[in-house]
Design a protein around this motif. Structure first.
Motif, PDB file in Angstrom:
ATOM      1  N   HIS A   1      -6.130   0.849  12.492  1.00 31.36           N
ATOM      2  CA  HIS A   1      -4.714   1.244  12.515  1.00 31.36           C
ATOM      3  C   HIS A   1      -4.129   1.081  13.918  1.00 31.36           C
ATOM      4  O   HIS A   1      -3.027   0.525  14.083  1.00 31.36           O
TER       5      HIS A   1
ATOM      6  N   GLU B   1      -1.158  -1.714  14.596  1.00 33.66           N
ATOM      7  CA  GLU B   1       0.154  -1.162  14.956  1.00 33.66           C
ATOM      8  C   GLU B   1       0.555  -1.552  16.375  1.00 33.66           C
ATOM      9  O   GLU B   1       1.742  -1.747  16.668  1.00 33.66           O
TER      10      GLU B   1
ATOM     11  N   THR C   1       1.511  -3.431  10.129  1.00 33.57           N
ATOM     12  CA  THR C   1       1.213  -2.209   9.383  1.00 33.57           C
ATOM     13  C   THR C   1      -0.148  -2.365   8.722  1.00 33.57           C
ATOM     14  O   THR C   1      -0.566  -3.470   8.368  1.00 33.57           O
ATOM     15  N   TRP C   2      -0.820  -1.249   8.547  1.00 31.91           N
ATOM     16  CA  TRP C   2      -2.184  -1.254   8.015  1.00 31.91           C
ATOM     17  C   TRP C   2      -2.313  -0.108   7.033  1.00 31.91           C
ATOM     18  O   TRP C   2      -2.065   1.042   7.372  1.00 31.91           O
ATOM     19  N   SER C   3      -2.684  -0.440   5.798  1.00 29.55           N
ATOM     20  CA  SER C   3      -2.770   0.575   4.758  1.00 29.55           C
ATOM     21  C   SER C   3      -4.214   1.031   4.563  1.00 29.55           C
ATOM     22  O   SER C   3      -5.165   0.345   4.966  1.00 29.55           O
ATOM     23  N   HIS C   4      -4.349   2.179   3.914  1.00 31.08           N
ATOM     24  CA  HIS C   4      -5.686   2.687   3.605  1.00 31.08           C
ATOM     25  C   HIS C   4      -6.406   1.732   2.664  1.00 31.08           C
ATOM     26  O   HIS C   4      -7.630   1.534   2.778  1.00 31.08           O
ATOM     27  N   GLU C   5      -5.666   1.128   1.751  1.00 38.47           N
ATOM     28  CA  GLU C   5      -6.275   0.185   0.811  1.00 38.47           C
ATOM     29  C   GLU C   5      -6.822  -1.038   1.551  1.00 38.47           C
ATOM     30  O   GLU C   5      -7.905  -1.536   1.225  1.00 38.47           O
ATOM     31  N   GLN C   6      -6.094  -1.530   2.543  1.00 37.66           N
ATOM     32  CA  GLN C   6      -6.598  -2.651   3.341  1.00 37.66           C
ATOM     33  C   GLN C   6      -7.861  -2.249   4.098  1.00 37.66           C
ATOM     34  O   GLN C   6      -8.811  -3.027   4.200  1.00 37.66           O
TER      35      GLN C   6
ATOM     36  N   GLN D   1     -11.003  -2.356   2.029  1.00 43.45           N
ATOM     37  CA  GLN D   1     -11.509  -3.701   1.762  1.00 43.45           C
ATOM     38  C   GLN D   1     -12.424  -4.200   2.876  1.00 43.45           C
ATOM     39  O   GLN D   1     -13.175  -5.150   2.686  1.00 43.45           O
TER      40      GLN D   1
ATOM     41  N   ALA E   1      -3.365  -9.789   9.419  1.00 41.37           N
ATOM     42  CA  ALA E   1      -2.438  -8.650   9.396  1.00 41.37           C
ATOM     43  C   ALA E   1      -1.545  -8.614  10.634  1.00 41.37           C
ATOM     44  O   ALA E   1      -0.745  -7.696  10.788  1.00 41.37           O
TER      45      ALA E   1
END
Length: 247
Positions: A50, A54, A59-64, A67, A83
């Motif tokens: 993250h 950032e 942006t960085w998601s929990h789902e990414q 993976q 990303a």
């Protein structure tokens, strides 16, 4: 014939078929994954991801982040570049590792039951290897904080040609220990790591940590190492499916 344990029976892991418990062979070795399995460092990695994404305006998601679990760091670096992180792979990897090492030096977040299982394995003369896609600089920090003599050897992500899910890391660990990988038990938490261990021929225990452990033929599963002892590992080696996860 494989015998599945009812999850409601945990942690009573006494053998229920005709083979007497004392007749079960100990594993020649136990091969441990590190991140997520031995230590709960995945939150450290996710926080570093993250921070890096950032800082580069992405942006960085929990789902990414999920993976990335179990991936070789070179593969993770490519995903972070996609990303928006405009850095060479080597710099990305160095940043992530340095951030995780900083956290580990403050506190090693051992998974419940991990240190106890390591101690029991040592008491019963079963050697252990650490098989991780993290680099040696981080792995050595963790091993230094483990009970003395826990690990005979380390196979790290910066020391193999092919990372998980390729079988090379587990085959290399067995070779270094001088044991037959098919007489070993591997302990893993990610689908990538589980695939690597099974491809190498090791009996495998999946520990559910950050990501779900799927139901697969012949795969033993547990929600926690606190429910597992050396006798359970011997049962897994003998062909039993020890499944302590309620789906």
């Amino acid at each position: 014939m494989e015998n599945a344990l009812n999850p409601l029976e945990a942690p009573d892991l006494t053998r229920t078929d005709s083979a007497p418990r004392e007749a079960l062979a100990l594993p020649q070795a136990v091969l441990w994954d590190m991140d997520g399995t031995l230590v709960d460092t995945e939150p450290y990695w996710i926080a570093a991801e993250h921070e890096l994404v950032e800082a580069h305006g992405g942006t960085w998601s929990h789902e990414q982040a999920l993976q990335m679990v179990g991936n070789p760091l070179t593969e993770s670096a490519k995903i972070l570049q996609d990303a928006g992180v405009d850095l060479p792979s080597e710099q990305i990897i160095d940043f992530l590792i340095s951030r995780v090492i900083e956290q580990v030096r403050v506190e090693v977040p051992w998974q419940p039951g991990a240190r106890e299982l390591l101690a029991e394995l040592r008491e019963r003369g079963v050697p252990c290897a650490l098989v991780t896609m993290s680099y040696r600089s981080l792995a050595e920090q963790v091993v230094q904080m483990a009970p003395v003599g826990s690990f005979v050897t380390l196979v790290c992500g910066d020391e193999v040609t092919h990372g998980k899910p390729h079988p090379e890391p587990y085959l290399a660990a067995a070779e270094r220990l001088g044991v037959d990988v098919t007489r070993c038990v591997a302990i893993e938490d990610s689908p990538t790591g589980i695939a690597s261990a099974r491809a190498a021929g090791a009996a495998t225990l999946g520990v559910e940590a950050v990501v779900p452990v799927p139901v697969l033929p012949g795969l033993s599963r547990t929600p926690s190492l606190a429910l597992v002892d050396v006798d359970a590992l011997s049962r897994i080696l003998a062909g039993d499916v020890v499944d302590l996860i309620e789906d």
